[in-house]
Design an enzyme around this catalytic site. Structure first.
Site, short mmCIF file in Angstrom:
data_model
loop_
_atom_site.label_atom_id
_atom_site.label_comp_id
_atom_site.label_asym_id
_atom_site.label_seq_id
_atom_site.Cartn_x
_atom_site.Cartn_y
_atom_site.Cartn_z
N CYS A 1 0.84 -1.20 0.00
CA CYS A 1 0.00 0.00 0.00
C CYS A 1 0.87 1.25 0.00
O CYS A 1 2.01 1.22 -0.49
CB CYS A 1 -0.97 -0.01 1.18
SG CYS A 1 -2.33 1.18 0.96
N ASP B 1 -3.25 1.33 9.97
CA ASP B 1 -4.49 2.09 10.16
C ASP B 1 -4.90 2.04 11.61
O ASP B 1 -5.47 2.99 12.14
CB ASP B 1 -5.59 1.55 9.24
CG ASP B 1 -5.33 1.99 7.82
OD1 ASP B 1 -4.57 1.30 7.13
OD2 ASP B 1 -5.84 3.05 7.42
P1 RI2 Z 1 0.10 6.41 6.75
C1 RI2 Z 1 -3.70 3.45 4.25
O1 RI2 Z 1 -5.03 3.32 4.12
C2 RI2 Z 1 -2.94 2.14 4.19
O2 RI2 Z 1 -3.58 1.06 4.79
C3 RI2 Z 1 -1.67 2.57 4.90
O3 RI2 Z 1 -0.87 1.48 5.27
C4 RI2 Z 1 -2.24 3.34 6.06
O4 RI2 Z 1 -3.31 4.09 5.50
C5 RI2 Z 1 -1.29 4.20 6.84
O5 RI2 Z 1 -0.86 5.30 6.13
P2 RI2 Z 1 -5.95 3.95 2.90
O6 RI2 Z 1 -6.37 5.35 3.38
O7 RI2 Z 1 -0.63 7.13 7.85
O8 RI2 Z 1 -5.22 3.96 1.60
O9 RI2 Z 1 1.36 5.76 7.25
O10 RI2 Z 1 -7.11 3.02 2.90
O11 RI2 Z 1 0.36 7.34 5.56
#
Ligand code: RI2
Length: 319
Positions: free
Chosen positions: A124, A193
């Site tokens: 991701c 998350d």
């Molecule tokens: P940071 C994201 O979720 C991913 O799951 C990623 O690992 C997490 O947020 C943490 O992101 P999505 O919003 O806070 O794409 O480290 O569903 O940037």
């Protein structure tokens, strides 16, 4: 459209995404709402801020950073509307600065885990994880980052865009190629998350498969997570809700029409049990998953009391 409604919409449709960014955007939206709300009647002001809280809270259910940010902003006592407004603005600014500093600190701490010549796999797009790669790279370590595509929304493209712009050697792979590549990997680093009270990780769907493959290959699995991603509610046995997103992200509406009886499931996150996690890197240090309880208790202690009191989604007492 106000900044509040625009932010809520953007979080919902994932124009604003990533647990940390969501939290900072929500804090900023609360601040802007406080700036524009009339302050002559404290009760009315609090009611409006409570509605703003509820609107933002409902946008994405899994990232615990969002409610933690909202509660940090709404943690005030005021005798009049002006005081309440000032407190909200101050709290929001404090949260945003602390959050940015946390990501920077995680980069510094996490970079110690990376050796010259390491190949690191990520899943991701995580700002916290990227901060680690960038810091290690700037220290002169020759690293190679393998990024998964991350179906269905391809956040891996954002990751490789960051990596390429920073000049970091990187390889994009299909999610299904993780196990095939794991023998070439020295370290896995992913974002979070949410972290539960028992140290388990909730992150983008597919993370738990990456962890299993890492475990099988005896590759260290590291999580980069600011402390506001730890979930106080899980101390009371609550489960973190896994967001189920629109099936159209997985299968086009045309194909859904073609197979009208087909069910399409689209959970956005999954749970990686703590036993597959070697270390969680937070801004207060690199900890074992077993320490999660203490992070929640010591760092988010005020929230525990409140969580026990409000029991549910309610807004905390702010008068
Ligand atoms: P940071 C994201 O979720 C991913 O799951 C990623 O690992 C997490 O947020 C943490 O992101 P999505 O919003 O806070 O794409 O480290 O569903 O940037």
């Amino acid at each position: 459209m106000t900044i509040l409604t625009e932010t809520a919409e953007k979080i919902k449709n994932m124009e604003i995404r990533g647990a940390g960014k969501i939290a900072r955007a929500a804090a900023n939206a609360m601040k802007e709402e406080a700036k524009s709300a009339p302050t002559d009647d404290l009760k009315a002001f609090n009611k409006r801020m409570g509605e703003a809280y509820e609107l933002l809270y409902s946008t994405r259910p899994t990232a615990v950073s969002l409610p933690n940010a909202l509660r940090a902003v709404m943690n005030y006592k005021a005798d009049n509307g002006e005081e309440a407004r000032r407190a909200i603005i101050e709290n929001a600014d404090k949260f945003i600065t602390a959050s940015e500093n946390a990501v920077r600190r995680i980069g510094e701490i996490g970079a110690h885990r990376i050796k010259d010549g390491d190949t690191i796999l990520t899943h991701c797009n995580s700002s916290a994880a990227f901060g680690i790669f960038e810091t290690a790279f700037k220290q002169g370590k020759k690293i190679n980052v393998i990024a998964t595509e991350t179906r269905p929304r391809q956040q891996g493209y954002i990751t490789v865009d960051f990596l390429q712009n920073a000049g970091i050697p990187s390889t994009l792979i299909l999610d299904s190629a993780v196990r095939y590549y794991m023998k070439k990997v020295d370290l896995v680093i992913v974002g979070a998350d949410a972290i539960t009270a028992n140290g388990s990780l909730i992150n983008k769907v597919g993370t738990s498969q990456v962890a299993l493959a890492a475990n099988e290959a005896r590759v260290n699995f590291i999580v980069a997570a600011e402390t506001y991603k730890f979930s106080p509610r899980t101390m009371f046995g609550e489960r973190v809700e896994i967001e189920e997103r629109d099936p159209a992200e997985v299968l086009s509406p045309e194909l859904q029409k073609k197979w009208p009886k087909l069910k399409v499931a689209n959970p956005a996150f999954d749970v990686t049990p703590h036993k597959y996690i070697d270390m969680i890197i937070t801004e207060i240090g690199a900890i074992s998953p077993e320490m999660a309880y203490w992070v929640i208790k010591d760092k988010l202690g005020w929230e525990l009391q409140e969580t026990a009191e409000i029991n549910g989604k309610g807004v905390q007492q702010c008068e």
